[in-house]
Design a protein around this motif. Structure first.
Motif, mmCIF file in Angstrom:
data_model
loop_
_atom_site.group_PDB
_atom_site.id
_atom_site.type_symbol
_atom_site.label_atom_id
_atom_site.label_comp_id
_atom_site.label_asym_id
_atom_site.label_seq_id
_atom_site.Cartn_x
_atom_site.Cartn_y
_atom_site.Cartn_z
ATOM 1 N N ARG A 71 -52.128 72.571 23.475
ATOM 2 C CA ARG A 71 -51.565 72.232 22.161
ATOM 3 C C ARG A 71 -52.582 71.606 21.215
ATOM 4 N N LEU A 72 -53.422 70.718 21.710
ATOM 5 C CA LEU A 72 -54.500 70.134 20.920
ATOM 6 C C LEU A 72 -55.770 70.120 21.755
ATOM 7 N N MET A 73 -56.911 70.435 21.126
ATOM 8 C CA MET A 73 -58.194 70.301 21.800
ATOM 9 C C MET A 73 -59.260 69.969 20.757
ATOM 10 N N THR A 74 -60.295 69.276 21.196
ATOM 11 C CA THR A 74 -61.409 68.978 20.304
ATOM 12 C C THR A 74 -62.406 70.139 20.314
ATOM 13 N N ARG A 122 -57.672 64.044 11.152
ATOM 14 C CA ARG A 122 -58.288 62.967 11.915
ATOM 15 C C ARG A 122 -59.318 63.514 12.892
ATOM 16 N N GLN A 123 -60.282 62.665 13.271
ATOM 17 C CA GLN A 123 -61.310 63.004 14.242
ATOM 18 C C GLN A 123 -61.313 61.974 15.357
ATOM 19 N N ILE A 124 -61.723 62.407 16.546
ATOM 20 C CA ILE A 124 -61.945 61.474 17.638
ATOM 21 C C ILE A 124 -63.287 60.789 17.409
ATOM 22 N N GLY A 125 -63.270 59.484 17.345
ATOM 23 C CA GLY A 125 -64.511 58.755 17.090
ATOM 24 C C GLY A 125 -64.782 58.505 15.624
ATOM 25 N N GLY A 162 -69.000 63.591 14.404
ATOM 26 C CA GLY A 162 -69.602 64.918 14.351
ATOM 27 C C GLY A 162 -68.560 66.015 14.445
ATOM 28 N N SER A 163 -69.013 67.251 14.267
ATOM 29 C CA SER A 163 -68.091 68.385 14.255
ATOM 30 C C SER A 163 -67.404 68.594 15.598
ATOM 31 N N GLU A 164 -68.061 68.186 16.692
ATOM 32 C CA GLU A 164 -67.460 68.373 18.009
ATOM 33 C C GLU A 164 -66.248 67.474 18.221
ATOM 34 N N SER A 165 -66.100 66.447 17.385
ATOM 35 C CA SER A 165 -64.965 65.542 17.528
ATOM 36 C C SER A 165 -63.764 65.985 16.703
ATOM 37 N N LEU A 166 -63.903 67.075 15.957
ATOM 38 C CA LEU A 166 -62.777 67.596 15.197
ATOM 39 C C LEU A 166 -61.705 68.114 16.145
ATOM 40 N N ILE A 167 -60.447 68.006 15.737
ATOM 41 C CA ILE A 167 -59.320 68.380 16.581
ATOM 42 C C ILE A 167 -58.681 69.648 16.022
ATOM 43 N N TYR A 168 -58.339 70.575 16.926
ATOM 44 C CA TYR A 168 -57.794 71.865 16.528
ATOM 45 C C TYR A 168 -56.458 72.117 17.224
ATOM 46 N N THR A 169 -55.627 72.926 16.558
ATOM 47 C CA THR A 169 -54.365 73.358 17.143
ATOM 48 C C THR A 169 -54.049 74.757 16.627
ATOM 49 N N LEU A 170 -53.121 75.421 17.264
ATOM 50 C CA LEU A 170 -52.708 76.741 16.800
ATOM 51 C C LEU A 170 -51.929 76.643 15.493
ATOM 52 N N TRP A 202 -49.441 68.875 14.264
ATOM 53 C CA TRP A 202 -50.129 67.960 13.359
ATOM 54 C C TRP A 202 -49.167 66.960 12.721
ATOM 55 N N ASP A 203 -47.850 67.151 12.928
ATOM 56 C CA ASP A 203 -46.863 66.194 12.424
ATOM 57 C C ASP A 203 -46.626 65.044 13.397
ATOM 58 N N THR A 204 -47.229 65.084 14.575
ATOM 59 C CA THR A 204 -46.979 64.070 15.591
ATOM 60 C C THR A 204 -47.902 62.871 15.406
ATOM 61 N N LYS A 205 -47.580 61.790 16.115
ATOM 62 C CA LYS A 205 -48.336 60.554 15.972
ATOM 63 C C LYS A 205 -49.659 60.614 16.737
ATOM 64 N N PRO A 206 -50.657 59.846 16.280
ATOM 65 C CA PRO A 206 -51.969 59.844 16.964
ATOM 66 C C PRO A 206 -51.876 59.503 18.446
ATOM 67 N N ALA A 207 -50.964 58.595 18.835
ATOM 68 C CA ALA A 207 -50.856 58.226 20.251
ATOM 69 C C ALA A 207 -50.467 59.435 21.104
ATOM 70 N N PHE A 208 -49.554 60.250 20.609
ATOM 71 C CA PHE A 208 -49.151 61.450 21.340
ATOM 72 C C PHE A 208 -50.283 62.461 21.357
ATOM 73 N N GLN A 209 -51.004 62.589 20.255
ATOM 74 C CA GLN A 209 -52.138 63.504 20.200
ATOM 75 C C GLN A 209 -53.216 63.094 21.202
ATOM 76 N N ASN A 210 -53.488 61.793 21.289
ATOM 77 C CA ASN A 210 -54.484 61.308 22.257
ATOM 78 C C ASN A 210 -54.058 61.601 23.683
ATOM 79 N N HIS A 211 -52.755 61.523 23.940
ATOM 80 C CA HIS A 211 -52.216 61.836 25.263
ATOM 81 C C HIS A 211 -52.522 63.297 25.625
#
Length: 255
Positions: free
Chosen positions: A11-14, A53-56, A61-69, A94-103
């Motif tokens: 569902r989400l990956m960097t 949002r980005q991780i970090g 950097g570009s590798e920390s960008l988050i992608y989804t379908l 992308w409508d979900t909260k950051p805590a769920f995305q981090n999970h």
């Protein structure tokens, strides 16, 4: 298409995770450049969406960008005869909260680490199911239909042995009563014998978390269970998750 299938599964990956899975090169700079090009192309085609949002943070950097379908990406996979992954529908991630995305990203991290160990010949990644494929339904003690809903089911080939595990990722959000309730549900499932009939063993239930104090809290809950039930469970840091899952001395979950 491989990138789209991975995004459907997790569902989400960097960008980093997708690069490590699908872009191979002897030169890290070349892999990074190819990964950026693939994701840029998929974004331009509208098959994937890049989250704001980005991780970090901005300096990740570009590798920390988050992608989804995207909706288009979901439709492409739905028409792909070679795709056997569950294609998510409904509310966009992308409508979900950051805590769920981090999970979700933590689950993907575990898969990427196991995939790397497989590529190095240290184990064989036989199966990695995410929800809902990892869920198990069974008749509870009172006869009603119940479920255990792990974040992942993992099967590994380690030497001549096969390791199986249910994985629960906890990021400090679960209370002690909730952890205890989930553990009791796994005990009920173990006692039903349904998984043993399916695969011959009961997978060990690994609780993986990112901070030692959270791991200690889960360990305290497990220690409060009846002695006969405690061997069903293990707890450790998510950063060591791949190593924990492949240890032969922690095999099974069969007390």
């Amino acid at each position: 298409m491989a990138v789209l299938r991975s995004l459907a599964s997790f569902r989400l990956m960097t960008g980093r995770q997708l690069q490590q899975l699908h872009i191979t090169s002897d030169q890290p700079a070349t892999s990074a450049r190819r990964g950026r090009a693939v994701l840029k192309r998929l974004t331009e085609l509208g098959a994937v969406v890049r989250l704001e949002r980005q991780i970090g943070g901005e300096h990740g950097g570009s590798e920390s960008l988050i992608y989804t379908l995207s909706g288009l990406g979901q439709s492409v996979l739905a028409l792909d005869a070679d795709s056997d992954v569950h294609v998510p529908r409904g509310r966009m991630i992308w409508d979900t909260k950051p805590a769920f995305q981090n999970h979700l990203l933590a689950i993907a991290d575990l898969y990427v680490e196991l995939h790397a160990l497989d590529a190095q010949g240290q184990l064989e990644l036989l199966q990695f199911e995410t929800e809902p494929a990892a869920w198990r339904w069974f008749a509870g003690p009172a006869g009603g239909r119940q479920a255990v809903k792990p974040d992942a089911f993992v099967a590994l080939g380690v030497g001549d042995f096969e390791q199986q595990a249910f994985v629960e990722i906890d990021r400090g959000t679960e209370s002690r009563p909730t952890i205890a309730r989930k553990c009791r549900r796994y005990v009920d499932y173990w006692q039903s014998g349904q998984e043993q009939q399916r695969s011959g063993v009961f997978p060990k239930v690994w609780w993986l978390t990112s901070k030692p104090r959270w791991a200690a809290r889960i360990a305290d809950v497990i220690a409060s269970l009846p002695a006969a039930h405690q061997p069903l469970f293990g707890v450790g840091l998510a950063a060591q998750g791949a190593e924990l899952l492949r240890r032969l001395d922690d095999a099974g979950g069969q007390p």
